[in-house]
Scaffold this motif. Structure first.
Motif, mmCIF file in Angstrom:
data_model
loop_
_atom_site.group_PDB
_atom_site.id
_atom_site.type_symbol
_atom_site.label_atom_id
_atom_site.label_comp_id
_atom_site.label_asym_id
_atom_site.label_seq_id
_atom_site.Cartn_x
_atom_site.Cartn_y
_atom_site.Cartn_z
ATOM 1 N N VAL A 48 0.892 -1.065 -0.042
ATOM 2 C CA VAL A 48 0.061 -0.046 0.055
ATOM 3 C C VAL A 48 0.821 1.344 -0.141
ATOM 4 O O VAL A 48 0.399 2.228 0.310
ATOM 5 C CB VAL A 48 -1.018 0.038 1.135
ATOM 6 C CG1 VAL A 48 -1.909 -1.010 1.089
ATOM 7 C CG2 VAL A 48 -0.168 0.088 2.487
ATOM 8 N N ALA A 49 2.222 1.177 -0.246
ATOM 9 C CA ALA A 49 3.024 2.391 -0.127
ATOM 10 C C ALA A 49 2.438 3.429 -1.220
ATOM 11 O O ALA A 49 2.670 4.610 -0.959
ATOM 12 C CB ALA A 49 4.417 1.883 -0.315
ATOM 13 N N ASP A 50 2.347 2.970 -2.279
ATOM 14 C CA ASP A 50 1.920 4.002 -3.440
ATOM 15 C C ASP A 50 0.774 4.648 -3.077
ATOM 16 O O ASP A 50 0.578 5.872 -3.424
ATOM 17 C CB ASP A 50 1.900 3.265 -4.778
ATOM 18 C CG ASP A 50 3.176 2.729 -5.257
ATOM 19 O OD1 ASP A 50 4.105 3.367 -4.954
ATOM 20 O OD2 ASP A 50 3.195 2.091 -6.299
ATOM 21 N N ALA A 51 -0.309 3.889 -2.639
ATOM 22 C CA ALA A 51 -1.601 4.340 -1.901
ATOM 23 C C ALA A 51 -1.239 5.358 -1.146
ATOM 24 O O ALA A 51 -2.128 6.274 -1.014
ATOM 25 C CB ALA A 51 -2.447 3.257 -1.723
ATOM 26 N N CYS A 52 -0.461 5.212 -0.057
ATOM 27 C CA CYS A 52 -0.119 6.200 1.154
ATOM 28 C C CYS A 52 0.114 7.407 0.641
ATOM 29 O O CYS A 52 -0.181 8.403 1.015
ATOM 30 C CB CYS A 52 0.940 5.623 2.253
ATOM 31 S SG CYS A 52 0.100 3.841 2.944
ATOM 32 N N ARG A 53 1.165 7.419 -0.629
ATOM 33 C CA ARG A 53 1.878 8.691 -0.996
ATOM 34 C C ARG A 53 0.804 9.459 -1.962
ATOM 35 O O ARG A 53 0.609 10.413 -1.999
ATOM 36 C CB ARG A 53 2.942 8.327 -1.769
ATOM 37 C CG ARG A 53 3.952 7.702 -0.656
ATOM 38 C CD ARG A 53 5.302 7.663 -1.442
ATOM 39 N NE ARG A 53 6.419 7.082 -0.569
ATOM 40 C CZ ARG A 53 6.651 5.753 -0.768
ATOM 41 N NH1 ARG A 53 6.253 4.835 -1.498
ATOM 42 N NH2 ARG A 53 7.841 5.305 0.137
ATOM 43 N N ASN A 54 -0.020 8.642 -2.546
ATOM 44 C CA ASN A 54 -0.947 9.264 -3.539
ATOM 45 C C ASN A 54 -2.348 9.319 -3.479
ATOM 46 O O ASN A 54 -2.938 9.970 -4.105
ATOM 47 C CB ASN A 54 -0.423 8.749 -4.976
ATOM 48 C CG ASN A 54 0.948 8.645 -5.270
ATOM 49 O OD1 ASN A 54 1.559 9.868 -5.488
ATOM 50 N ND2 ASN A 54 1.496 7.489 -5.518
ATOM 51 N N GLU A 55 -2.959 8.481 -2.886
ATOM 52 C CA GLU A 55 -4.420 8.237 -2.908
ATOM 53 C C GLU A 55 -5.200 8.782 -1.429
ATOM 54 O O GLU A 55 -4.690 8.327 -0.406
ATOM 55 C CB GLU A 55 -4.758 6.879 -3.046
ATOM 56 C CG GLU A 55 -4.396 6.214 -4.234
ATOM 57 C CD GLU A 55 -4.885 4.686 -4.448
ATOM 58 O OE1 GLU A 55 -5.754 4.133 -3.620
ATOM 59 O OE2 GLU A 55 -4.346 3.874 -5.288
ATOM 60 N N GLU A 56 -5.816 9.898 -1.591
ATOM 61 C CA GLU A 56 -6.608 10.783 -0.417
ATOM 62 C C GLU A 56 -7.520 9.665 0.010
ATOM 63 O O GLU A 56 -8.221 9.049 -0.709
ATOM 64 C CB GLU A 56 -7.006 11.870 -1.031
ATOM 65 C CG GLU A 56 -7.605 12.789 0.215
ATOM 66 C CD GLU A 56 -7.843 14.098 -0.133
ATOM 67 O OE1 GLU A 56 -8.338 14.803 0.792
ATOM 68 O OE2 GLU A 56 -7.981 14.403 -1.430
ATOM 69 N N LEU A 57 -7.800 9.634 1.465
ATOM 70 C CA LEU A 57 -8.586 8.787 1.764
ATOM 71 C C LEU A 57 -9.892 9.502 2.228
ATOM 72 O O LEU A 57 -9.930 11.166 2.446
ATOM 73 C CB LEU A 57 -8.148 8.315 3.309
ATOM 74 C CG LEU A 57 -7.236 7.208 3.218
ATOM 75 C CD1 LEU A 57 -5.987 7.585 4.374
ATOM 76 C CD2 LEU A 57 -7.551 5.925 3.434
ATOM 77 N N GLU A 58 -11.391 8.967 2.229
ATOM 78 C CA GLU A 58 -12.290 9.771 1.998
ATOM 79 C C GLU A 58 -12.496 10.176 3.626
ATOM 80 O O GLU A 58 -11.923 9.725 4.644
ATOM 81 C CB GLU A 58 -13.417 8.601 1.845
ATOM 82 C CG GLU A 58 -13.940 7.597 2.898
ATOM 83 C CD GLU A 58 -13.124 6.580 2.615
ATOM 84 O OE1 GLU A 58 -13.324 5.335 3.304
ATOM 85 O OE2 GLU A 58 -11.999 6.518 1.794
ATOM 86 N N ILE A 59 -13.686 10.879 3.861
ATOM 87 C CA ILE A 59 -13.801 11.426 5.243
ATOM 88 C C ILE A 59 -14.651 10.392 5.921
ATOM 89 O O ILE A 59 -15.620 9.607 5.331
ATOM 90 C CB ILE A 59 -14.787 12.687 4.879
ATOM 91 C CG1 ILE A 59 -14.092 13.945 4.304
ATOM 92 C CG2 ILE A 59 -15.506 13.028 6.358
ATOM 93 C CD1 ILE A 59 -14.968 15.083 4.057
ATOM 94 N N LEU A 60 -14.249 10.073 6.985
ATOM 95 C CA LEU A 60 -14.800 8.939 8.009
ATOM 96 C C LEU A 60 -16.296 9.603 8.148
ATOM 97 O O LEU A 60 -16.638 10.649 8.599
ATOM 98 C CB LEU A 60 -14.187 8.829 9.264
ATOM 99 C CG LEU A 60 -12.753 8.377 9.081
ATOM 100 C CD1 LEU A 60 -12.192 7.974 10.597
ATOM 101 C CD2 LEU A 60 -12.603 7.033 8.263
ATOM 102 N N ARG A 61 -17.211 8.446 8.065
ATOM 103 C CA ARG A 61 -18.737 8.769 8.566
ATOM 104 C C ARG A 61 -18.944 9.121 10.095
ATOM 105 O O ARG A 61 -17.998 8.989 10.951
ATOM 106 C CB ARG A 61 -19.315 7.719 8.390
ATOM 107 C CG ARG A 61 -19.196 7.238 6.918
ATOM 108 C CD ARG A 61 -20.255 5.790 6.485
ATOM 109 N NE ARG A 61 -19.839 4.943 7.597
ATOM 110 C CZ ARG A 61 -18.955 4.031 7.181
ATOM 111 N NH1 ARG A 61 -17.969 4.003 6.022
ATOM 112 N NH2 ARG A 61 -18.728 3.192 8.139
#
Length: 359
Positions: free
Chosen positions: A323-336
């Motif tokens: 998940v390293a690439d996701a950590c650097r490049n993919e924004e996480l959604e707002i928690l409900r």
């Protein structure tokens, strides 16, 4: 990277209080306070980038529930708390109280502040040194045009705050009181209007350890006796353990982990929560020292906003989890905003299915 607290350890810390809180409202009941997609942005000075102090927050507080909002300085928790009371107007999103959107006219805010009150962390700075305790507590009644017996209302508020007999404190000035007594006067000033929600910003941060437990026990008793809801803003996870039903961990303008306090503080999933817990005296192992620059709301990195300081990414664990690439490049959604356990972390989400399969 897991960090756990031994059973009962926080209760042995200075100022700890027993959990005497009743069951919270049923999950099916609508929340007293609801926040959706909240943003608060402050313009930058002299051409600097705007500061996104609150950058997308969903949060619910149910009737009779205490929620702890935790995080290090600069994460946006005080700005969020002030925006919930209408002291800072959001630049986006909405705040709903008792099913109705919060209005920002002077009349609407005045009516709202009878039902939602702020308790500040520094009683020495928030109490007028030229006013007596009676006048300090009675001020809210006078502002809101209280029609009943003012003396009785002030006496009841002081008594509920633990200053008894209340008449003994009427003519005293703040400098004649101890730190704990001054904080009780602040709480009495909030209680005198019979609010439904208290927002307490670091309510025991300025107090001696011997007094902290008394004030926390008072807040729990007020919830039991009056059915009060509360948002407690703190950097102290040990305090959250002792007083809260749920905890919301905030980093750089967003909530990154939330859930029942026992679940989050005994089995934290987000590396930031794990780092915060690791510095408690009761925590096993060595403290996690975060490297890199402290959070800056005028510069929010892409991808996971914690990735530039994340020990999981720095240690290579995120690479091994894929998940390293996701950590650097993919924004996480707002928690409900609900009360279920949630985490905004690519690594934690990748690790959970593995743990479930192993179990």
């Amino acid at each position: 990277m897991s960090s756990t607290l031994p059973d009962g350890a926080p209760d042995e810390a200075p100022g700890a209080v027993p959990d005497t809180a009743p069951d919270t409202a049923p999950d099916s009941a609508p929340p007293l306070l609801s926040v959706r997609g909240l943003h608060v942005t402050f313009p930058g000075r002299r051409g600097a980038a705007a500061a996104r102090a609150v950058d997308g927050v969903d949060l619910d507080i149910r009737r009779g529930e205490i929620v702890a909002l935790v995080g290090e300085s600069g994460c946006g928790k005080t700005t969020l708390a002030r925006s919930l009371l209408g002291l800072v107007r959001p630049t986006g999103g909405r705040v709903t109280f008792d099913g109705a959107p919060l209005g920002y006219s002077a009349r609407a805010l005045k009516a709202y502040r009878r039902r939602a009150q702020l308790v500040l962390q520094d009683p020495s700075g928030s109490l007028n040194p030229r006013h007596t305790v009676y006048d300090i507590v009675a001020e809210g009644l006078r502002i809101h045009g209280h029609a009943g017996d003012e003396r009785t209302a002030v006496a009841e508020a002081l008594s509920r705050a633990g200053l008894r007999p209340p008449e003994r404190f009427f003519l005293r000035y703040p400098h004649e009181l101890s730190g704990g007594q001054r904080q009780r006067v602040v709480i009495a000033g909030a209680l005198v209007l019979q609010p439904e929600l208290l927002v307490a910003d670091e309510p025991v941060a300025s107090l001696d350890a011997s007094v902290r437990g008394e004030i926390l026990a008072l807040l729990l008793r007020l919830r039991t006796e009056l059915g009060l809801s509360a948002l407690v803003v703190t950097h102290d996870l040990g305090l959250a353990w002792n007083i809260a039903d749920r905890v919301a961990v905030m980093y750089l303008g967003r909530i990154v982990e939330t859930g029942a306090v026992e679940q989050v503080l005994t089995a934290p999933r987000h590396p930031y929560t794990q780092a915060l817990l690791s510095v408690l005296p009761e925590a096993p192992g060595a403290p996690v020292v975060l490297t890199g620059e402290p959070p800056d709301p005028s510069y929010i990195p892409g991808g996971c906003r914690f990735h530039v300081r994340c020990p999981v990414l720095a240690s290579g664990e995120a690479v091994r989890a894929g998940v390293a690439d996701a950590c650097r490049n993919e924004e996480l959604e707002i928690l409900r905003g609900g009360d279920e356990s949630q985490v905004a972390c690519h690594w934690a989400r990748a690790e959970r299915p593995v743990a479930e399969r192993a179990g």
